[in-house]
Design a protein around this motif. Structure first.
Motif, short mmCIF file in Angstrom:
data_model
loop_
_atom_site.label_atom_id
_atom_site.label_comp_id
_atom_site.label_asym_id
_atom_site.label_seq_id
_atom_site.Cartn_x
_atom_site.Cartn_y
_atom_site.Cartn_z
N GLY A 21 0.81 -1.21 0.00
CA GLY A 21 0.00 0.00 0.00
C GLY A 21 0.84 1.26 0.00
O GLY A 21 0.53 2.24 -0.68
N ALA A 22 1.94 1.24 0.74
CA ALA A 22 2.84 2.39 0.76
C ALA A 22 3.48 2.60 -0.61
O ALA A 22 3.63 3.74 -1.07
CB ALA A 22 3.91 2.20 1.82
N LEU A 23 3.85 1.51 -1.28
CA LEU A 23 4.43 1.63 -2.62
C LEU A 23 3.42 2.19 -3.61
O LEU A 23 3.75 3.04 -4.44
CB LEU A 23 4.93 0.27 -3.11
CG LEU A 23 6.19 -0.27 -2.45
CD1 LEU A 23 6.45 -1.68 -2.94
CD2 LEU A 23 7.37 0.63 -2.76
N VAL A 24 2.18 1.72 -3.53
CA VAL A 24 1.14 2.22 -4.44
C VAL A 24 0.88 3.69 -4.17
O VAL A 24 0.74 4.49 -5.10
CB VAL A 24 -0.14 1.38 -4.30
CG1 VAL A 24 -1.30 2.02 -5.04
CG2 VAL A 24 0.10 -0.02 -4.80
N TYR A 25 0.82 4.08 -2.90
CA TYR A 25 0.60 5.48 -2.57
C TYR A 25 1.75 6.35 -3.07
O TYR A 25 1.53 7.43 -3.63
CB TYR A 25 0.44 5.65 -1.06
CG TYR A 25 0.29 7.08 -0.62
CD1 TYR A 25 -0.91 7.75 -0.83
CD2 TYR A 25 1.34 7.77 -0.02
CE1 TYR A 25 -1.06 9.06 -0.44
CE2 TYR A 25 1.19 9.08 0.36
CZ TYR A 25 -0.01 9.73 0.15
OH TYR A 25 -0.15 11.03 0.52
N LEU A 26 2.97 5.90 -2.89
CA LEU A 26 4.13 6.65 -3.37
C LEU A 26 4.11 6.80 -4.88
O LEU A 26 4.38 7.88 -5.41
CB LEU A 26 5.42 5.94 -2.93
CG LEU A 26 6.73 6.61 -3.31
CD1 LEU A 26 6.85 7.95 -2.62
CD2 LEU A 26 7.89 5.72 -2.95
N ALA A 27 3.77 5.73 -5.59
CA ALA A 27 3.71 5.81 -7.04
C ALA A 27 2.55 6.70 -7.49
O ALA A 27 2.63 7.36 -8.52
CB ALA A 27 3.56 4.41 -7.63
N HIS A 28 1.47 6.72 -6.71
CA HIS A 28 0.34 7.58 -7.05
C HIS A 28 0.69 9.05 -6.86
O HIS A 28 0.25 9.89 -7.64
CB HIS A 28 -0.87 7.21 -6.18
CG HIS A 28 -2.08 8.03 -6.46
ND1 HIS A 28 -2.80 7.91 -7.62
CD2 HIS A 28 -2.70 8.99 -5.73
CE1 HIS A 28 -3.80 8.76 -7.61
NE2 HIS A 28 -3.76 9.43 -6.47
N ARG A 29 1.48 9.35 -5.84
CA ARG A 29 1.88 10.73 -5.59
C ARG A 29 2.90 11.22 -6.60
O ARG A 29 3.02 12.42 -6.84
CB ARG A 29 2.46 10.87 -4.18
CG ARG A 29 1.48 10.60 -3.08
CD ARG A 29 0.45 11.68 -2.92
NE ARG A 29 1.10 12.89 -2.44
CZ ARG A 29 0.55 14.08 -2.47
NH1 ARG A 29 -0.66 14.23 -2.94
NH2 ARG A 29 1.18 15.12 -2.02
N HIS A 30 3.68 10.29 -7.16
CA HIS A 30 4.70 10.64 -8.15
C HIS A 30 4.47 9.79 -9.40
O HIS A 30 5.14 8.78 -9.61
CB HIS A 30 6.10 10.39 -7.59
CG HIS A 30 6.38 11.14 -6.33
ND1 HIS A 30 6.64 12.49 -6.32
CD2 HIS A 30 6.40 10.75 -5.04
CE1 HIS A 30 6.82 12.88 -5.07
NE2 HIS A 30 6.67 11.84 -4.27
N PRO A 36 0.88 2.95 -10.59
CA PRO A 36 0.66 2.45 -9.23
C PRO A 36 0.35 0.95 -9.16
O PRO A 36 0.83 0.26 -8.27
CB PRO A 36 -0.54 3.27 -8.74
CG PRO A 36 -0.49 4.50 -9.54
CD PRO A 36 0.05 4.12 -10.87
N LEU A 37 -0.40 0.45 -10.10
CA LEU A 37 -0.74 -0.96 -10.07
C LEU A 37 0.49 -1.84 -10.29
O LEU A 37 0.66 -2.87 -9.63
CB LEU A 37 -1.80 -1.27 -11.13
CG LEU A 37 -2.32 -2.69 -11.17
CD1 LEU A 37 -2.93 -3.05 -9.82
CD2 LEU A 37 -3.35 -2.84 -12.25
N LEU A 38 1.37 -1.44 -11.20
CA LEU A 38 2.57 -2.22 -11.45
C LEU A 38 3.51 -2.22 -10.25
O LEU A 38 4.13 -3.24 -9.95
CB LEU A 38 3.29 -1.69 -12.70
CG LEU A 38 2.54 -1.86 -14.02
CD1 LEU A 38 3.33 -1.23 -15.15
CD2 LEU A 38 2.27 -3.31 -14.29
N VAL A 39 3.59 -1.09 -9.57
CA VAL A 39 4.42 -1.04 -8.38
C VAL A 39 3.85 -1.94 -7.29
O VAL A 39 4.57 -2.65 -6.59
CB VAL A 39 4.56 0.42 -7.88
CG1 VAL A 39 5.29 0.47 -6.56
CG2 VAL A 39 5.29 1.26 -8.91
N GLY A 40 2.53 -1.92 -7.14
CA GLY A 40 1.89 -2.78 -6.16
C GLY A 40 2.11 -4.26 -6.48
O GLY A 40 2.39 -5.06 -5.58
N LEU A 41 1.98 -4.62 -7.74
CA LEU A 41 2.21 -6.01 -8.13
C LEU A 41 3.66 -6.42 -7.92
O LEU A 41 3.94 -7.55 -7.53
CB LEU A 41 1.80 -6.21 -9.59
CG LEU A 41 0.30 -6.15 -9.87
CD1 LEU A 41 0.04 -6.24 -11.36
CD2 LEU A 41 -0.42 -7.25 -9.14
#
Length: 57
Positions: A21-30, A36-41
């Motif tokens: 979730g933190a990775l998805v949030y970080l990718a969403h902010r930047h 974001p989905l690829l970072v979460g996966l």
């Protein structure tokens, strides 16, 4: 499996979901970083790669 093993596994899964979730949030902010989905996966795949050998022992 013993109760302590199940509790530790539950803790690992919860921490893993928090990290993803933190990775998805970080990718969403930047958004220039990654989708974001690829970072979460990728986070889920990394967590599975670490946890699977531990659990199968």
């Amino acid at each position: 499996m013993s109760t302590i093993t199940l509790l530790v596994l539950l803790l690992l899964v919860m921490v893993g979901f928090l990290a993803v979730g933190a990775l998805v949030y970080l990718a969403h902010r930047h958004p220039a970083a990654r989708e974001p989905l690829l970072v979460g996966l990728a986070g889920v795949a990394a967590m599975a790669a670490v946890v699977t050998p531990i659990v199968t022992r």
